[in-house]
Design a protein around this motif. Structure first.
Motif, PDB file in Angstrom:
ATOM      1  N   GLY A 272     -29.751 -54.851 -56.412  1.00 19.56           N
ATOM      2  CA  GLY A 272     -30.093 -53.669 -55.624  1.00 19.56           C
ATOM      3  C   GLY A 272     -29.651 -52.387 -56.297  1.00 19.56           C
ATOM      4  O   GLY A 272     -30.386 -51.395 -56.338  1.00 19.56           O
ATOM      5  N   ILE A 273     -28.454 -52.412 -56.853  1.00 16.49           N
ATOM      6  CA  ILE A 273     -27.943 -51.237 -57.568  1.00 16.49           C
ATOM      7  C   ILE A 273     -28.812 -50.959 -58.794  1.00 16.49           C
ATOM      8  O   ILE A 273     -29.197 -49.816 -59.045  1.00 16.49           O
ATOM      9  CB  ILE A 273     -26.463 -51.436 -57.966  1.00 16.49           C
ATOM     10  N   GLU A 274     -29.144 -52.012 -59.537  1.00 16.60           N
ATOM     11  CA  GLU A 274     -29.993 -51.837 -60.720  1.00 16.60           C
ATOM     12  C   GLU A 274     -31.350 -51.253 -60.344  1.00 16.60           C
ATOM     13  O   GLU A 274     -31.845 -50.343 -61.015  1.00 16.60           O
ATOM     14  CB  GLU A 274     -30.185 -53.170 -61.446  1.00 16.60           C
ATOM     15  N   LYS A 275     -31.947 -51.777 -59.281  1.00 13.28           N
ATOM     16  CA  LYS A 275     -33.248 -51.251 -58.838  1.00 13.28           C
ATOM     17  C   LYS A 275     -33.133 -49.800 -58.405  1.00 13.28           C
ATOM     18  O   LYS A 275     -34.005 -48.985 -58.693  1.00 13.28           O
ATOM     19  CB  LYS A 275     -33.815 -52.092 -57.688  1.00 13.28           C
ATOM     20  N   GLY A 276     -32.069 -49.469 -57.701  1.00 10.86           N
ATOM     21  CA  GLY A 276     -31.858 -48.091 -57.256  1.00 10.86           C
ATOM     22  C   GLY A 276     -31.691 -47.141 -58.429  1.00 10.86           C
ATOM     23  O   GLY A 276     -32.271 -46.051 -58.439  1.00 10.86           O
ATOM     24  N   ILE A 277     -30.927 -47.561 -59.419  1.00 11.96           N
ATOM     25  CA  ILE A 277     -30.727 -46.734 -60.613  1.00 11.96           C
ATOM     26  C   ILE A 277     -32.048 -46.559 -61.348  1.00 11.96           C
ATOM     27  O   ILE A 277     -32.402 -45.447 -61.762  1.00 11.96           O
ATOM     28  CB  ILE A 277     -29.651 -47.353 -61.541  1.00 11.96           C
ATOM     29  N   GLU A 278     -32.792 -47.639 -61.503  1.00 11.20           N
ATOM     30  CA  GLU A 278     -34.089 -47.570 -62.189  1.00 11.20           C
ATOM     31  C   GLU A 278     -35.061 -46.659 -61.442  1.00 11.20           C
ATOM     32  O   GLU A 278     -35.748 -45.839 -62.046  1.00 11.20           O
ATOM     33  CB  GLU A 278     -34.692 -48.980 -62.331  1.00 11.20           C
ATOM     34  N   LYS A 279     -35.089 -46.768 -60.126  1.00 11.71           N
ATOM     35  CA  LYS A 279     -35.979 -45.921 -59.320  1.00 11.71           C
ATOM     36  C   LYS A 279     -35.587 -44.448 -59.469  1.00 11.71           C
ATOM     37  O   LYS A 279     -36.449 -43.579 -59.632  1.00 11.71           O
ATOM     38  CB  LYS A 279     -35.908 -46.339 -57.853  1.00 11.71           C
ATOM     39  N   GLU A 280     -34.294 -44.177 -59.427  1.00 11.80           N
ATOM     40  CA  GLU A 280     -33.826 -42.798 -59.570  1.00 11.80           C
ATOM     41  C   GLU A 280     -34.142 -42.258 -60.955  1.00 11.80           C
ATOM     42  O   GLU A 280     -34.573 -41.120 -61.106  1.00 11.80           O
ATOM     43  CB  GLU A 280     -32.317 -42.724 -59.288  1.00 11.80           C
ATOM     44  N   ARG A 281     -33.966 -43.090 -61.982  1.00 11.90           N
ATOM     45  CA  ARG A 281     -34.285 -42.679 -63.349  1.00 11.90           C
ATOM     46  C   ARG A 281     -35.776 -42.354 -63.459  1.00 11.90           C
ATOM     47  O   ARG A 281     -36.165 -41.371 -64.082  1.00 11.90           O
ATOM     48  CB  ARG A 281     -33.902 -43.776 -64.340  1.00 11.90           C
ATOM     49  N   ASN A 282     -36.618 -43.187 -62.852  1.00 13.47           N
ATOM     50  CA  ASN A 282     -38.062 -42.925 -62.861  1.00 13.47           C
ATOM     51  C   ASN A 282     -38.386 -41.619 -62.152  1.00 13.47           C
ATOM     52  O   ASN A 282     -39.260 -40.875 -62.593  1.00 13.47           O
ATOM     53  CB  ASN A 282     -38.826 -44.086 -62.222  1.00 13.47           C
ATOM     54  N   ASN A 283     -37.704 -41.348 -61.053  1.00 12.27           N
ATOM     55  CA  ASN A 283     -37.912 -40.082 -60.344  1.00 12.27           C
ATOM     56  C   ASN A 283     -37.529 -38.901 -61.225  1.00 12.27           C
ATOM     57  O   ASN A 283     -38.224 -37.892 -61.263  1.00 12.27           O
ATOM     58  CB  ASN A 283     -37.102 -40.035 -59.045  1.00 12.27           C
ATOM     59  N   TRP A 284     -36.410 -39.030 -61.928  1.00 15.74           N
ATOM     60  CA  TRP A 284     -35.964 -37.944 -62.806  1.00 15.74           C
ATOM     61  C   TRP A 284     -36.959 -37.706 -63.924  1.00 15.74           C
ATOM     62  O   TRP A 284     -37.279 -36.565 -64.245  1.00 15.74           O
ATOM     63  CB  TRP A 284     -34.598 -38.242 -63.407  1.00 15.74           C
ATOM     64  N   THR A 285     -37.434 -38.788 -64.551  1.00 17.55           N
ATOM     65  CA  THR A 285     -38.381 -38.603 -65.659  1.00 17.55           C
ATOM     66  C   THR A 285     -39.682 -38.011 -65.143  1.00 17.55           C
ATOM     67  O   THR A 285     -40.242 -37.124 -65.785  1.00 17.55           O
ATOM     68  CB  THR A 285     -38.653 -39.917 -66.419  1.00 17.55           C
ATOM     69  N   THR A 286     -40.143 -38.463 -63.995  1.00 13.82           N
ATOM     70  CA  THR A 286     -41.366 -37.901 -63.418  1.00 13.82           C
ATOM     71  C   THR A 286     -41.182 -36.416 -63.133  1.00 13.82           C
ATOM     72  O   THR A 286     -42.055 -35.600 -63.455  1.00 13.82           O
ATOM     73  CB  THR A 286     -41.753 -38.651 -62.125  1.00 13.82           C
ATOM     74  N   ASP A 287     -40.054 -36.047 -62.560  1.00 15.22           N
ATOM     75  CA  ASP A 287     -39.772 -34.630 -62.277  1.00 15.22           C
ATOM     76  C   ASP A 287     -39.753 -33.808 -63.568  1.00 15.22           C
ATOM     77  O   ASP A 287     -40.302 -32.708 -63.620  1.00 15.22           O
ATOM     78  CB  ASP A 287     -38.431 -34.472 -61.554  1.00 15.22           C
ATOM     79  N   LYS A 288     -39.122 -34.350 -64.604  1.00 18.06           N
ATOM     80  CA  LYS A 288     -39.050 -33.616 -65.876  1.00 18.06           C
ATOM     81  C   LYS A 288     -40.434 -33.450 -66.491  1.00 18.06           C
ATOM     82  O   LYS A 288     -40.756 -32.389 -67.016  1.00 18.06           O
ATOM     83  CB  LYS A 288     -38.117 -34.320 -66.861  1.00 18.06           C
ATOM     84  N   VAL A 289     -41.247 -34.506 -66.437  1.00 19.19           N
ATOM     85  CA  VAL A 289     -42.601 -34.421 -66.990  1.00 19.19           C
ATOM     86  C   VAL A 289     -43.416 -33.388 -66.216  1.00 19.19           C
ATOM     87  O   VAL A 289     -44.118 -32.566 -66.805  1.00 19.19           O
ATOM     88  CB  VAL A 289     -43.304 -35.797 -66.989  1.00 19.19           C
ATOM     89  N   GLU A 290     -43.316 -33.414 -64.887  1.00 19.47           N
ATOM     90  CA  GLU A 290     -44.059 -32.450 -64.078  1.00 19.47           C
ATOM     91  C   GLU A 290     -43.624 -31.007 -64.377  1.00 19.47           C
ATOM     92  O   GLU A 290     -44.461 -30.110 -64.467  1.00 19.47           O
ATOM     93  CB  GLU A 290     -43.921 -32.784 -62.597  1.00 19.47           C
ATOM     94  N   THR A 291     -42.337 -30.805 -64.561  1.00 14.05           N
ATOM     95  CA  THR A 291     -41.834 -29.473 -64.916  1.00 14.05           C
ATOM     96  C   THR A 291     -42.355 -29.065 -66.293  1.00 14.05           C
ATOM     97  O   THR A 291     -42.808 -27.931 -66.486  1.00 14.05           O
ATOM     98  CB  THR A 291     -40.291 -29.462 -64.905  1.00 14.05           C
ATOM     99  N   LEU A 292     -42.315 -29.995 -67.215  1.00 13.14           N
ATOM    100  CA  LEU A 292     -42.804 -29.741 -68.567  1.00 13.14           C
ATOM    101  C   LEU A 292     -44.289 -29.366 -68.541  1.00 13.14           C
ATOM    102  O   LEU A 292     -44.709 -28.398 -69.199  1.00 13.14           O
ATOM    103  CB  LEU A 292     -42.555 -30.974 -69.433  1.00 13.14           C
TER     104      LEU A 292
END
Length: 132
Positions: free
Chosen positions: A63-83
């Motif tokens: 569960g922790i691994e999935k949560g970290i992975e989901k959060e990382r995906n959210n961060w990368t998506t946010d960065k790409v959208e900002t870019l």
């Protein structure tokens, strides 16, 4: 004898699972009673508790691994959208192929470096050159 019983119970649990059934503590107790003469309850409790504790630990870890992975995906998506917003605002329409290339990047530090490039470059071609 405890280790052998655990191995036997693991095997029985797998057989039951293969038939979409669960290894039931009450049925197990009844089956082991003649062998262990009233000590089966303590043995079964120990075995079920160990399985439960191990299962909970694995479940929490996953569960922790999935949560970290989901959060990382959210961060990368946010960065790409900002870019993409920076590129669009500074340099005009960004082609879909460039969108795809940016969304394929999953490293936050790389996206950060590309954000700096997007702020400094004068053309989309210059930005795409930095992508290579």
């Amino acid at each position: 004898i405890m280790e052998l019983t655990k191995e036997l119970l693991d095997f029985a649990a797998k057989v039951m699972a293969a038939h979409n059934r669960r290894l039931d503590e009450a049925v197990l107790s009844q089956a082991l009673k003649p062998l262990f003469k009233d000590k089966e309850q303590a043995m079964i409790k120990t075995i079920f508790d160990e399985k439960y504790d191990a299962g909970v630990a694995v479940g929490i870890e996953k569960g922790i691994e999935k949560g970290i992975e989901k959060e990382r995906n959210n961060w990368t998506t946010d960065k790409v959208e900002t870019l993409l917003r920076i590129l669009t605002k500074r340099l005009g329409n960004v082609p879909p192929t460039l969108h795809d290339k940016l969304y394929a990047i999953h490293h936050l530090d790389v996206l950060g470096q590309l954000t700096d490039v997007a702020l400094d470059c004068q053309t989309l071609a210059e930005f795409e050159e930095a992508l290579k």
